[in-house]
Scaffold this motif. Structure first.
Motif, PDB file in Angstrom:
ATOM      1  N   ILE A  72      -8.607   3.414  11.854  1.00 47.21           N
ATOM      2  CA  ILE A  72      -9.162   4.556  12.587  1.00 47.21           C
ATOM      3  C   ILE A  72      -9.138   5.815  11.721  1.00 47.21           C
ATOM      4  O   ILE A  72     -10.155   6.525  11.622  1.00 47.21           O
ATOM      5  N   TRP A  73      -7.996   6.094  11.113  1.00 51.61           N
ATOM      6  CA  TRP A  73      -7.897   7.286  10.270  1.00 51.61           C
ATOM      7  C   TRP A  73      -8.833   7.196   9.055  1.00 51.61           C
ATOM      8  O   TRP A  73      -9.426   8.205   8.643  1.00 51.61           O
ATOM      9  N   ILE A 123     -12.424   7.899  10.191  1.00 51.88           N
ATOM     10  CA  ILE A 123     -12.596   9.333  10.450  1.00 51.88           C
ATOM     11  C   ILE A 123     -12.696  10.114   9.141  1.00 51.88           C
ATOM     12  O   ILE A 123     -13.592  10.951   8.976  1.00 51.88           O
ATOM     13  N   MET A 124     -11.789   9.823   8.219  1.00 47.99           N
ATOM     14  CA  MET A 124     -11.795  10.554   6.951  1.00 47.99           C
ATOM     15  C   MET A 124     -13.059  10.269   6.154  1.00 47.99           C
ATOM     16  O   MET A 124     -13.682  11.185   5.594  1.00 47.99           O
ATOM     17  N   GLY A 150     -15.910   9.336   7.308  1.00 50.74           N
ATOM     18  CA  GLY A 150     -17.026   9.972   8.008  1.00 50.74           C
ATOM     19  C   GLY A 150     -17.123  11.456   7.699  1.00 50.74           C
ATOM     20  O   GLY A 150     -18.216  11.988   7.474  1.00 50.74           O
ATOM     21  N   ILE A 151     -15.981  12.139   7.680  1.00 52.53           N
ATOM     22  CA  ILE A 151     -15.967  13.574   7.379  1.00 52.53           C
ATOM     23  C   ILE A 151     -16.466  13.825   5.958  1.00 52.53           C
ATOM     24  O   ILE A 151     -17.296  14.710   5.704  1.00 52.53           O
TER      25      ILE A 151
END
Length: 265
Positions: free
Chosen positions: A16-17, A20-21, A23-24
């Motif tokens: 998950i992390w 997210i990272m 994607g950013i």
């Protein structure tokens, strides 16, 4: 094997992390070409910012119109701050949760020593952080391809990312030590996250005020500062030494304390 069990238990959080990272990073780098087309407007915008703010975030030394400068200003903050939160969360509950979940008696009844428990749990934390940083590097290299004028000096980029990795390991080592000493899961997490935000505040203050420049020695965020590493192409050996000493001392202290700890459920 305890190492495999811990890795599997933390795999979902890692995924998950990482998503997210990644994607950013990809989102920010995908809009860089539009930023580069508006270089004159960017320069005007930068000139209106207070000098203290530009100094605090390295905008006095980096240029948004260059790809690596854009990365250092816009993305590096995410990889350091969010990455440090991930590292702290990964390490902060990995030992103390055995008491919190009342599984420590079962674990200690197995043919495994306390030193082996610490070694394998610490190994799981290190593996998670290494994989997380691999995702950061891979997403960044992929994102650089969005720019037609890919002028990134890879040696400087990897130097920057090595500083980020060492910083993540520093926060993780301190949180891991907290996890061996404290008995309440919430206390460990709160203390670990508090350390991340306080040291980030110290890095901002050291950049804004000339009276508090010494705060930089109390903040790993300052050690991995993008402006200094990208501009000078240099990672200060003093900062490397400080983080290495913290990592080793925290790991050894965790071994020492846990081997003598009175463990009760």
């Amino acid at each position: 094997m305890l190492l495999g069990r811990e890795f599997k238990r933390n795999l979902r959080g890692l995924i998950i992390w990482s998503i997210i990272m990644a994607g950013i990073i990809l989102l920010y780098l995908s809009i860089y070409p539009e930023f580069a087309k508006q270089q004159e407007g960017l320069d005007d915008m930068m000139s209106t910012l207070p000098d203290a703010m530009k100094k605090a975030f390295g905008m006095d030394r980096l240029n948004l119109s260059s790809l690596l400068g854009f990365y250092g200003i816009e993305i590096h903050l995410m990889t350091t701050l969010l990455g440090s939160i991930f590292a702290s969360l990964s390490a902060s509950n990995i030992v103390v949760k055995e008491q919190h979940e009342k599984t420590i008696e079962f674990l200690l009844s197995r043919p495994i020593t306390r030193s082996q428990i610490i070694t394998q749990k610490l190994g799981a934390v290190v593996i998670n952080i290494l994989l997380f940083n691999v995702v950061i590097v891979a997403a960044s290299l992929l994102g650089f391809q969005f720019s037609k004028d890919n002028d990134v000096e890879l040696s400087t980029f990897f130097l920057l990312e090595s500083a980020v990795l060492l910083m993540h390991l520093t926060f993780a080592s301190v949180s891991f030590l907290f996890s061996t000493i404290l008995r309440r899961n919430r206390s460990v997490v709160s203390l670990s996250l508090g350390l991340v935000f306080i040291t980030y505040f110290f890095s901002i203050i050291s950049g804004v005020s000339d009276h508090f420049t010494w705060f930089k020695y109390m903040s790993p965020f300052k050690y991995a500062e993008a402006a200094a590493i990208i501009t000078d192409r240099y990672f200060d050996p003093l900062y490397i030494a400080i983080m290495a000493v913290v990592i080793v001392c925290c790991a050894l202290s965790a071994y020492w304390y846990y081997s003598r700890k009175d463990i009760t459920v």
